[in-house]
Design an enzyme around this catalytic site. Structure first.
Site, mmCIF file in Angstrom:
data_model
loop_
_atom_site.group_PDB
_atom_site.id
_atom_site.type_symbol
_atom_site.label_atom_id
_atom_site.label_comp_id
_atom_site.label_asym_id
_atom_site.label_seq_id
_atom_site.Cartn_x
_atom_site.Cartn_y
_atom_site.Cartn_z
ATOM 1 N N ARG A 1 49.448 28.633 47.414
ATOM 2 C CA ARG A 1 50.557 29.398 46.821
ATOM 3 C C ARG A 1 51.880 29.113 47.521
ATOM 4 O O ARG A 1 52.934 29.098 46.876
ATOM 5 C CB ARG A 1 50.245 30.886 46.867
ATOM 6 C CG ARG A 1 49.180 31.232 45.855
ATOM 7 C CD ARG A 1 48.811 32.680 45.932
ATOM 8 N NE ARG A 1 47.905 33.025 44.853
ATOM 9 C CZ ARG A 1 47.072 34.051 44.900
ATOM 10 N NH1 ARG A 1 47.036 34.823 45.952
ATOM 11 N NH2 ARG A 1 46.280 34.299 43.870
ATOM 12 N N LYS B 1 31.351 38.703 32.797
ATOM 13 C CA LYS B 1 31.279 39.772 31.803
ATOM 14 C C LYS B 1 32.086 39.525 30.543
ATOM 15 O O LYS B 1 33.212 39.051 30.607
ATOM 16 C CB LYS B 1 31.793 41.063 32.429
ATOM 17 C CG LYS B 1 30.892 41.599 33.516
ATOM 18 C CD LYS B 1 31.488 42.891 33.985
ATOM 19 C CE LYS B 1 30.698 43.519 35.097
ATOM 20 N NZ LYS B 1 31.467 44.621 35.681
ATOM 21 N N GLY C 1 40.593 32.655 37.895
ATOM 22 C CA GLY C 1 40.056 32.553 39.237
ATOM 23 C C GLY C 1 38.923 31.586 39.505
ATOM 24 O O GLY C 1 39.114 30.583 40.189
ATOM 25 N N GLY D 1 44.875 36.404 36.707
ATOM 26 C CA GLY D 1 45.090 37.492 35.754
ATOM 27 C C GLY D 1 46.286 37.236 34.848
ATOM 28 O O GLY D 1 46.253 37.522 33.653
#
Ligand code: AMP
Length: 400
Positions: free
Chosen positions: A31, A202, A358, A381
């Site tokens: 980052r 999920k 991710g 996200g």
């Protein structure tokens, strides 16, 4: 960034939320590296850079006496590394908007860099507080947002502060521009066929993305734990595999939507199953629709690998979000590895590929294939929300 930075103080929201070890050393500086082009550009053009970022979740991890754990969450931890990378002195303000920040910002000269203390030490930050925004804005002439990883948060430093700068004195940095440009290659008029590969644990985390992709993609490949909820929706026997019972009806609706939108949906026909959730469990390869009671699907099987690879190899545009199995354990990493390699070869053959979210990013990095795909997003996200078609607050605040 078509702005004249000469002799200007430039407040840049970067994403320096890097992982640190117990000795507070940076374990992955991706980052920081991603923010360098914008910082260097401002300095090269004769501006002074005032950098702000959050680091971790100080308000969630307070000390037992209820105070902020400053030793752990201070942005001072990144100053030395940043200074090395920029090859210049980097000043540090022990507060974010207080006296020190004001004084140091005032004294900052062209070509110099100041890092403000963790924005999340301020209670107003996560509330998008206007007073905090005004005090931050008072430090500079121009505001640049280059923190793509937090663009989906309506916080003060990512969103509210932009209100205090009128165009052209507010803009996106290079990283942000790049993320948006690459996401747009998927969202707007993608070169077809477009194949989206979605995996991970999920269905519930990715409902909106799946719905959006039914409208957008020609082929939708679903792997990972989430595939078993779909397989159950089709009447399959999934044993102890990860199934979200309360999402089976939704999976049925999504299967119908795929038919209605003429989206080719590929589910893993076979699976690597195990008798326990551990590396050295007993394994076998079975139909994903006939998994015995005590067994669980932890990776896609060889038939699925080759069916998925065929779809990927004939695509012009590829989006990949989420691993195909429990790739952290080598016994269940073959599916994810195979997909990573196939995406890399399709890219070598001219396809555009974006890896975002991710764990698929972690997988391509682990396999040293990050430079063999077209773009690896830095924002998990944020990229997910962008692809879902949402307007991100940090982007709207700049675009107006
Ligand atoms: P996500 O953050 O939604 O992309 O999910 C990533 C996680 O999903 C990883 O930690 C994987 O280990 C996990 N995962 C992938 N496939 C399976 C599976 N078949 N069963 C259980 N967990 C899985």
């Amino acid at each position: 960034m078509n702005i004249d930075f000469k002799d200007k103080k430039v407040l840049i929201r970067v994403d320096f939320n890097v992982p640190l070890n117990d000795a507070y050393q940076i374990t992955d500086d991706t980052r920081i590296l991603a923010a360098l082009p914008t910082i260097k550009h401002v300095l090269d053009q004769g501006g002074a850079a005032i950098l702000m970022s959050h680091l971790g979740r100080p308000m969630k991890k307070m000390k037992p006496d209820g105070s902020i754990n400053r030793e752990r969450f201070t942005l001072q931890h990144i100053v030395g590394h940043l200074s090395n990378k920029l090859n210049t002195t980097v000043f540090f303000s022990p507060d974010t908007v207080g006296k020190n920040a004001l004084l140091l910002a005032n004294e900052l000269k062209a070509g110099e860099v100041l890092v403000l203390e963790n924005t999340r030490f301020e209670v107003g930050e996560k509330k998008g507080d206007r007073d905090l925004a005004r005090r931050l804005a008072a430090l500079a002439d121009i505001y640049i947002n280059d923190a793509f990883g937090t663009a989906h948060r309506a916080h003060t430093s990512t969103t509210t502060v932009a209100d205090f700068f009128s165009p052209p004195n507010r803009a996106f940095g290079f990283l942000m521009e790049n993320e948006l440009k690459n996401a747009n290659k998927i969202l707007n008029n993608p070169s077809r066929p477009l194949t989206a590969i979605i995996g991970g644990a999920k269905v519930s985390d990715k409902i909106l993305l799946l719905e959006k992709l039914m409208d957008l993609a020609d082929t939708l490949v679903i792997g990972g734990g989430m595939a078993y909820t779909f397989i159950r929706a089709q009447g399959g026997k999934t044993g102890k595999s990860l199934v979200e019972e309360d999402k089976i009806d939704l999976a049925k609706q999504l299967l119908k939507k795929a038919e209605a939108t003429n989206t080719k949906l590929l589910l893993p026909q076979d699976s690597v199953v195990a008798d326990a959730f551990k590396e050295d469990a007993n394994t076998s390869i079975v139909s994903s629709y006939e998994i015995a009671d005590e067994w669980m699907g932890l990776d896609i099987g060889p038939q699925a690998r080759s069916a998925f690879a065929d779809a990927i190899a004939t695509s012009s545009t590829i989006l990949w979000n989420g691993p195909m199995g429990v790739f952290e354990m080598s016994a269940f990493s073959q599916g994810t590895k195979h997909i990573a390699q196939t995406v890399a070869s399709a890219t070598a053959n001219g396809a555009f590929s974006l890896v975002g979210g991710g764990d698929s990013v972690a997988a391509v990095k682990q396999m040293k294939l990050a430079d063999q795909v077209s773009y690896v997003s830095t924002g998990g996200g944020a990229m997910l929300e962008l692809l879902e078609g949402k307007t991100l607050p940090g982007i709207a605040a700049i675009s107006g």
